[in-house]
Write a protein that holds these residues in place. Sequence first.
Motif, PDB file in Angstrom:
ATOM      1  N   MET A  38       0.846  -1.187   0.000  1.00 55.48           N
ATOM      2  CA  MET A  38       0.000   0.000   0.000  1.00 55.48           C
ATOM      3  C   MET A  38       0.880   1.235   0.000  1.00 55.48           C
ATOM      4  SD  MET A  38      -3.259  -0.225  -0.153  1.00 55.48           S
ATOM      5  CE  MET A  38      -4.685  -1.282   0.230  1.00 55.48           C
ATOM      6  N   ALA A  39       0.489   2.238  -0.761  1.00 56.28           N
ATOM      7  CA  ALA A  39       1.174   3.527  -0.750  1.00 56.28           C
ATOM      8  C   ALA A  39       0.131   4.605  -0.487  1.00 56.28           C
ATOM      9  CB  ALA A  39       1.875   3.761  -2.086  1.00 56.28           C
ATOM     10  N   PRO A  40       0.516   5.660   0.205  1.00 53.15           N
ATOM     11  CA  PRO A  40      -0.461   6.712   0.480  1.00 53.15           C
ATOM     12  C   PRO A  40      -0.884   7.410  -0.812  1.00 53.15           C
ATOM     13  CG  PRO A  40       1.750   7.373   1.190  1.00 53.15           C
ATOM     14  CD  PRO A  40       1.852   5.950   0.756  1.00 53.15           C
ATOM     15  N   ALA A  41      -2.139   7.815  -0.879  1.00 55.43           N
ATOM     16  CA  ALA A  41      -2.633   8.600  -2.009  1.00 55.43           C
ATOM     17  C   ALA A  41      -2.945  10.009  -1.507  1.00 55.43           C
ATOM     18  CB  ALA A  41      -3.889   7.954  -2.581  1.00 55.43           C
ATOM     19  N   HIS A  46      -7.934   7.537   0.706  1.00 54.96           N
ATOM     20  CA  HIS A  46      -7.549   6.726  -0.452  1.00 54.96           C
ATOM     21  C   HIS A  46      -6.163   6.122  -0.230  1.00 54.96           C
ATOM     22  CE1 HIS A  46     -10.881   8.766  -2.329  1.00 54.96           C
ATOM     23  NE2 HIS A  46     -10.662   8.177  -3.490  1.00 54.96           N
ATOM     24  N   ARG A  47      -5.938   4.990  -0.848  1.00 61.21           N
ATOM     25  CA  ARG A  47      -4.603   4.397  -0.884  1.00 61.21           C
ATOM     26  C   ARG A  47      -4.370   3.799  -2.265  1.00 61.21           C
ATOM     27  NH1 ARG A  47      -2.462   1.683   4.571  1.00 61.21           N
ATOM     28  NH2 ARG A  47      -2.738   3.521   5.867  1.00 61.21           N
ATOM     29  N   TYR A  56      -1.684  -0.382  -9.121  1.00 54.37           N
ATOM     30  CA  TYR A  56      -2.648  -1.303  -9.744  1.00 54.37           C
ATOM     31  C   TYR A  56      -4.044  -0.695  -9.677  1.00 54.37           C
ATOM     32  CZ  TYR A  56      -5.902  -5.050 -10.483  1.00 54.37           C
ATOM     33  OH  TYR A  56      -6.959  -5.789 -10.944  1.00 54.37           O
ATOM     34  N   ARG A  57      -4.426  -0.214  -8.506  1.00 57.36           N
ATOM     35  CA  ARG A  57      -5.718   0.462  -8.379  1.00 57.36           C
ATOM     36  C   ARG A  57      -5.662   1.382  -7.170  1.00 57.36           C
ATOM     37  NH1 ARG A  57     -11.099  -3.121  -8.862  1.00 57.36           N
ATOM     38  NH2 ARG A  57     -10.125  -3.554 -10.882  1.00 57.36           N
ATOM     39  N   THR A  58      -6.279   2.546  -7.283  1.00 57.41           N
ATOM     40  CA  THR A  58      -6.423   3.434  -6.137  1.00 57.41           C
ATOM     41  C   THR A  58      -7.761   3.114  -5.481  1.00 57.41           C
ATOM     42  OG1 THR A  58      -5.117   5.111  -7.249  1.00 57.41           O
ATOM     43  CG2 THR A  58      -6.491   5.836  -5.399  1.00 57.41           C
ATOM     44  N   VAL A  59      -7.683   2.792  -4.193  1.00 59.61           N
ATOM     45  CA  VAL A  59      -8.892   2.338  -3.503  1.00 59.61           C
ATOM     46  C   VAL A  59      -9.201   3.260  -2.326  1.00 59.61           C
ATOM     47  CG1 VAL A  59      -8.558  -0.067  -4.197  1.00 59.61           C
ATOM     48  CG2 VAL A  59      -7.560   0.747  -2.038  1.00 59.61           C
ATOM     49  N   THR A  60     -10.429   3.202  -1.854  1.00 56.97           N
ATOM     50  CA  THR A  60     -10.851   4.020  -0.714  1.00 56.97           C
ATOM     51  C   THR A  60     -10.975   3.142   0.526  1.00 56.97           C
ATOM     52  OG1 THR A  60     -13.203   3.623  -0.924  1.00 56.97           O
ATOM     53  CG2 THR A  60     -12.261   5.339  -2.334  1.00 56.97           C
ATOM     54  N   ASP A  61     -11.186   3.781   1.657  1.00 57.75           N
ATOM     55  CA  ASP A  61     -11.338   3.020   2.897  1.00 57.75           C
ATOM     56  C   ASP A  61     -12.640   2.214   2.932  1.00 57.75           C
ATOM     57  OD1 ASP A  61     -13.070   5.109   3.218  1.00 57.75           O
ATOM     58  OD2 ASP A  61     -12.297   5.752   5.178  1.00 57.75           O
TER      59      ASP A  61
END
Lengths: 339, 339
Positions: A38-41, A46-47, A56-61
């Motif tokens: 995981m990397a911070p967005a 978001h991560r 690969y994909r930006t996802v939310t909590d």
Amino acid sequence: MQASPVTQHLGIDVHTHFVPENFPACPHAGAAAVWPSMAPAQQCCHRHVMISGKVYRTVTDQCWSAPRRIEDMAAMRIGRQVLSPMPELLSYWLDAADARVLLRDLNEQLAAVVASAPERFSGLGAVPLQDVDMAVEELHRFAGLGLAGVEIGSNVNGEPIGAPKFDPFFQAAAKLGLAVFVHAVRPSGMERLVGPASLEQALGFPGEVGLAAASVITGNLMARYPALKLAFSHGGGSLALLLPRLEHAWHAFPALHGAVHESPTAQARRLFYDTLVYDAPTLRHLAQVFGTGQLMLGTDYPFAIQENDPIGRLDQAGFDADAARAMLHETAARFIGLA
Amino acid sequence: MQASPVTQHLGIDVHTHFVPENFPACPHAGAAAVWPSMAPAQQCCHRHVMISGKVYRTVTDQCWSAPRRIEDMAAMRIGRQVLSPMPELLSYWLDAADARVLLRDLNEQLAAVVASAPERFSGLGAVPLQDVDMAVEELHRFAGLGLAGVEIGSNVNGEPIGAPKFDPFFQAAAKLGLAVFVHAVRPSGMERLVGPASLEQALGFPGEVGLAAASVITGNLMARYPALKLAFSHGGGSLALLLPRLEHAWHAFPALHGAVHESPTAQARRLFYDTLVYDAPTLRHLAQVFGTGQLMLGTDYPFAIQENDPIGRLDQAGFDADAARAMLHETAARFIGLA
């Protein structure tokens, strides 16, 4: 939004995804190239899921937060979500022992979300199916985690799930009463797409799921494990359109008739499917092909392609009360083994 | 069987195949390995189509004999057949100049059958689409042969027909008023099948045709050539099930919305499809998705998988008179340019 009206919301959504808030450390340098992290967005909540050095994909909590999910469920009139891993996390392409490290951690985090609100969530874990014996071993941990079943890919490194080599896995799932939810992953036909990357999901997934379901049928899987609870995502993909042709061919070609021990259509009507087809006439057609008792709400929550109003779609399709109730929650309850 | 009642039989069958009685001699030793030839078969009126030293398919004189076909048409209540080559003869995998030798001969033999009974037959020829410029050249010979159009594969050596490189071909076909009939060939997804070889036809073809049609839509082909008459075999394969998901994704993904210039569903309703789906409810569903005015009878005559009673299937589906007439012959007449 308060949760007050949710007890009226009986809808069970069998197709929602989970991404853990964090991934475990990479177990050794050899796996580093493809180990997710995981990397911070920049955006709040978001991560970035990083795989092979790329987003690969930006996802939310929404992916890991029970309170966020429960809030959204109220808006979607969903009483219970069945959580399964984001399919790219199935990790069939990792060394099996490495994948086991990742998936045990994933299963534990997923199970913890379920345990935080067991009246609102059920869970499907993941196993390293690239090693069938190891996958069977891992299935035996699921009851202890409180998981209702397992998500598997439509293929495992290119091999369709109807191939006989996966028999011990399905045998164990049937014996343990675990639901099996088949999701498209790394679809065939990618070389036939003209357009942006999202066509993998839009066009690649349905054909992939259809062929996976067909492989189970032509491989006579349900004849060997009649107790198996086996569901296919995305309304079974292309299966409903493959089926009449397969049925005709089954009568027309003696070798096919010899190899497939029961009518493909009859077999298909013992499998489960979600309703994730984005269209009321298509939903009615699936109900006619597969039977109203085999369909269960599914939305792909919380990803960009999600169906926002699954119950509205059911209403639009105009099913009678018995059929609507079956699709809304009864069949899903049977699938995941709710009392 | 006498032909007396056939004038009442208005049905136009747009999906019937032709195999020539003989193949031309192999033009040079280099092409010998994959050049098709005919070998005698033991049964009366049968021949073996030999490719790469093996029997590719054993065929009957129905493939090339006008009188045999006319006899069968009476039994099937078909007034006119549209003949197209057995798809494996499209020869995209040969050197283009070699393929041209084979296909010119094939087109001439096919045209001769049509010319022997022009009130009963129309013809679709073939061109070496592995060389787009050469394919365009060959199209210009079609009017002289009395051919109504051209059959093409769903892909050309793996490249989907919606790829921009095929634009000059479609532009020429549109300009010349030639109908284009897209047939599955060498389908993707073969590695996902569990069972006998006939699954290629049963399960591989529909997904392949669906992706070919989708590639035309996501490639915006009809926007560039609005006059093009483009039809897809096997009811468009999986397309009807891909379409609502593609439409949803088109709204959900900005990159996809930017790349595809018009609603996928609206585009799909400008394409033609045959009715070869072997099932009345499926046929009704296709009519709802694509429009009753875009469907045309198709049977795959004279191969093992053929639909034996296409008009009975229409009757079974219970269309109103206007819709039934459109599917029976009106739309096909428009497609192949009958007065």
